[in-house]
Design a protein around this motif. Structure first.
Motif, PDB file in Angstrom:
ATOM      1  N   LYS A  60       0.771  -1.085   0.131  1.00 44.39           N
ATOM      2  CA  LYS A  60       0.012   0.168  -0.060  1.00 44.39           C
ATOM      3  C   LYS A  60       0.801   1.217   0.147  1.00 44.39           C
ATOM      4  O   LYS A  60       0.514   2.167  -0.680  1.00 44.39           O
ATOM      5  CB  LYS A  60      -0.997   0.098   1.237  1.00 44.39           C
ATOM      6  CG  LYS A  60      -1.798  -1.113   1.528  1.00 44.39           C
ATOM      7  CD  LYS A  60      -2.702  -1.068   2.602  1.00 44.39           C
ATOM      8  CE  LYS A  60      -1.926  -1.325   4.055  1.00 44.39           C
ATOM      9  NZ  LYS A  60      -1.261  -2.711   4.130  1.00 44.39           N
ATOM     10  N   SER A  61       1.917   1.423   1.044  1.00 39.76           N
ATOM     11  CA  SER A  61       2.841   2.543   0.977  1.00 39.76           C
ATOM     12  C   SER A  61       3.462   2.525  -0.412  1.00 39.76           C
ATOM     13  O   SER A  61       3.641   3.734  -0.707  1.00 39.76           O
ATOM     14  CB  SER A  61       3.657   2.522   2.227  1.00 39.76           C
ATOM     15  OG  SER A  61       2.892   2.356   3.465  1.00 39.76           O
ATOM     16  N   THR A  62       3.939   1.429  -0.785  1.00 41.52           N
ATOM     17  CA  THR A  62       4.697   1.573  -1.979  1.00 41.52           C
ATOM     18  C   THR A  62       3.975   2.126  -3.223  1.00 41.52           C
ATOM     19  O   THR A  62       4.347   3.018  -3.990  1.00 41.52           O
ATOM     20  CB  THR A  62       5.069   0.241  -2.392  1.00 41.52           C
ATOM     21  OG1 THR A  62       5.837  -0.295  -1.213  1.00 41.52           O
ATOM     22  CG2 THR A  62       6.279   0.274  -3.562  1.00 41.52           C
TER      23      THR A  62
ATOM     24  N   PRO B  90       2.446  10.739   5.508  1.00 43.86           N
ATOM     25  CA  PRO B  90       3.250   9.371   5.437  1.00 43.86           C
ATOM     26  C   PRO B  90       2.630   8.562   6.609  1.00 43.86           C
ATOM     27  O   PRO B  90       1.815   9.055   7.606  1.00 43.86           O
ATOM     28  CB  PRO B  90       4.581  10.100   5.889  1.00 43.86           C
ATOM     29  CG  PRO B  90       4.418  11.423   5.802  1.00 43.86           C
ATOM     30  CD  PRO B  90       3.285  11.837   5.849  1.00 43.86           C
ATOM     31  N   GLN B  91       3.082   7.351   6.690  1.00 45.27           N
ATOM     32  CA  GLN B  91       2.710   6.462   7.508  1.00 45.27           C
ATOM     33  C   GLN B  91       3.478   6.849   8.815  1.00 45.27           C
ATOM     34  O   GLN B  91       4.562   7.063   8.817  1.00 45.27           O
ATOM     35  CB  GLN B  91       3.239   4.925   7.194  1.00 45.27           C
ATOM     36  CG  GLN B  91       2.435   3.876   7.718  1.00 45.27           C
ATOM     37  CD  GLN B  91       2.629   2.586   7.323  1.00 45.27           C
ATOM     38  OE1 GLN B  91       3.061   2.646   6.225  1.00 45.27           O
ATOM     39  NE2 GLN B  91       2.641   1.599   8.054  1.00 45.27           N
ATOM     40  N   ALA B  92       2.870   6.849  10.137  1.00 47.84           N
ATOM     41  CA  ALA B  92       3.448   7.218  11.200  1.00 47.84           C
ATOM     42  C   ALA B  92       4.785   6.646  11.466  1.00 47.84           C
ATOM     43  O   ALA B  92       5.610   7.315  11.691  1.00 47.84           O
ATOM     44  CB  ALA B  92       2.407   7.056  12.385  1.00 47.84           C
TER      45      ALA B  92
ATOM     46  N   LEU C 133      -3.548   9.591   1.889  1.00 51.50           N
ATOM     47  CA  LEU C 133      -3.151   9.400   3.406  1.00 51.50           C
ATOM     48  C   LEU C 133      -2.824   7.985   3.658  1.00 51.50           C
ATOM     49  O   LEU C 133      -3.415   7.135   3.213  1.00 51.50           O
ATOM     50  CB  LEU C 133      -4.531   9.725   4.223  1.00 51.50           C
ATOM     51  CG  LEU C 133      -5.142  10.945   4.013  1.00 51.50           C
ATOM     52  CD1 LEU C 133      -6.918  11.002   4.396  1.00 51.50           C
ATOM     53  CD2 LEU C 133      -4.507  12.067   4.452  1.00 51.50           C
ATOM     54  N   ASP C 134      -1.575   7.659   4.480  1.00 45.19           N
ATOM     55  CA  ASP C 134      -1.327   6.453   4.407  1.00 45.19           C
ATOM     56  C   ASP C 134      -1.471   6.066   5.937  1.00 45.19           C
ATOM     57  O   ASP C 134      -0.773   6.496   6.951  1.00 45.19           O
ATOM     58  CB  ASP C 134       0.352   6.333   4.164  1.00 45.19           C
ATOM     59  CG  ASP C 134       0.831   4.986   3.997  1.00 45.19           C
ATOM     60  OD1 ASP C 134       0.225   3.941   4.398  1.00 45.19           O
ATOM     61  OD2 ASP C 134       1.968   4.816   3.730  1.00 45.19           O
ATOM     62  N   GLU C 135      -2.404   5.105   6.223  1.00 44.81           N
ATOM     63  CA  GLU C 135      -2.826   4.800   7.473  1.00 44.81           C
ATOM     64  C   GLU C 135      -3.329   5.601   8.324  1.00 44.81           C
ATOM     65  O   GLU C 135      -2.777   5.912   9.339  1.00 44.81           O
ATOM     66  CB  GLU C 135      -1.611   3.669   7.900  1.00 44.81           C
ATOM     67  CG  GLU C 135      -1.403   2.363   7.248  1.00 44.81           C
ATOM     68  CD  GLU C 135      -1.057   1.004   7.939  1.00 44.81           C
ATOM     69  OE1 GLU C 135      -1.212   1.194   9.247  1.00 44.81           O
ATOM     70  OE2 GLU C 135      -0.752   0.329   7.485  1.00 44.81           O
ATOM     71  N   PRO C 136      -4.053   6.734   7.893  1.00 49.88           N
ATOM     72  CA  PRO C 136      -4.447   7.815   8.760  1.00 49.88           C
ATOM     73  C   PRO C 136      -4.940   7.371  10.199  1.00 49.88           C
ATOM     74  O   PRO C 136      -4.744   8.263  10.954  1.00 49.88           O
ATOM     75  CB  PRO C 136      -5.323   8.593   7.916  1.00 49.88           C
ATOM     76  CG  PRO C 136      -5.996   7.552   7.017  1.00 49.88           C
ATOM     77  CD  PRO C 136      -4.862   6.351   6.595  1.00 49.88           C
TER      78      PRO C 136
HETATM   79 MG    MG Z   1       2.467   0.907   4.762  1.00 53.71          MG
END
Ligand code: MG
Ligand code: ADP
Length: 185
Positions: free
Chosen positions: A43-45, A74-76, A156-159
């Motif tokens: 997902k982040s990629t 970004p993801q925390a 939004l990455d894992e908000p």
């Molecule tokens: Mg991720």
């Protein structure tokens, strides 16, 4: 309708190991999309490839957007909060698009940053060090930064990971408002 972003057989790899495999699809302008999958699914990629921070190993990401047109959370886990920076300065980073990295921060932006902090329920937190905040408070700061940036496309990455229920509700309200304003989320 022409999509805002199109993925065409997209493969993204780290050292030749694919993290995103042959993904095709499209995001319409003004759409609100959730990407779901277990840890390590890519997902982040995928988000980084959409912004152009990672290059495809195969296939393409098609859009006519510049990096500055993306608001990005970004993801925390990817953020180092030991960096000695205040809440207000963190929010002000959202104004870089307008001031330029070496530009002067105009007084109007300081006022807008304060308003963004109020909008996420953190009035008066401006002078605090980001390292002293709870996970939920820090996520609110990052949302304030996005409010200031005022981007048309927001990734939004894992908000809502590791965030309490109250904060999640408040931040979902902001996402819903962005969608209502016609932004692509
Ligand atoms: Mg991720
Ligand atoms: P998700 O966000 O869905 O948890 P990621 O996109 O972070 O997944 O990771 C997808 C895969 O790519 C995982 O196998 C992960 O280990 C690998 N990966 C992610 N970032 C890197 C990196 N910087 N270098 C090497 N491999 C990476």
């Amino acid at each position: 309708m022409t999509p805002l972003i199109r993925l065409d057989n997209l493969t993204v790899a780290y050292n030749r190991h694919p993290a995103v495999h042959h993904v095709s699809g499209a995001f319409a302008s003004g759409s609100l999309t959730a990407i779901a999958g277990p840890n390590g699914a890519g997902k982040s990629t995928l988000l980084k490839a959409i912004m152009g921070e990672l290059r495809p190993a195969e296939g393409r990401v098609e859009h006519r957007l510049g990096r500055a047109e993306f608001g990005y959370l970004p993801q925390a886990a990817e953020i180092d909060r030991r960096f000695p920076i205040s809440v207000i300065d963190t929010v002000m980073l959202g104004a870089w698009k307008k001031t330029g990295a070496f530009g002067r921060i105009v007084p109007g932006e300081v006022k807008r940053a304060g308003e963004a902090l109020s909008a996420v329920g953190l009035e008066g937190f401006g002078r605090r060090h980001v390292g002293s905040l709870s996970a939920g408070q820090f996520q609110r700061v990052l949302f304030a930064r996005l409010l200031l940036q005022d981007a048309g496309i927001i990734l939004l990455d894992e908000p809502f990971t590791a965030i309490d229920a109250r904060t999640t509700r408040d931040l979902v309200d902001i996402v819903t408002r962005w969608h209502g304003e016609g932004r692509t989320v």
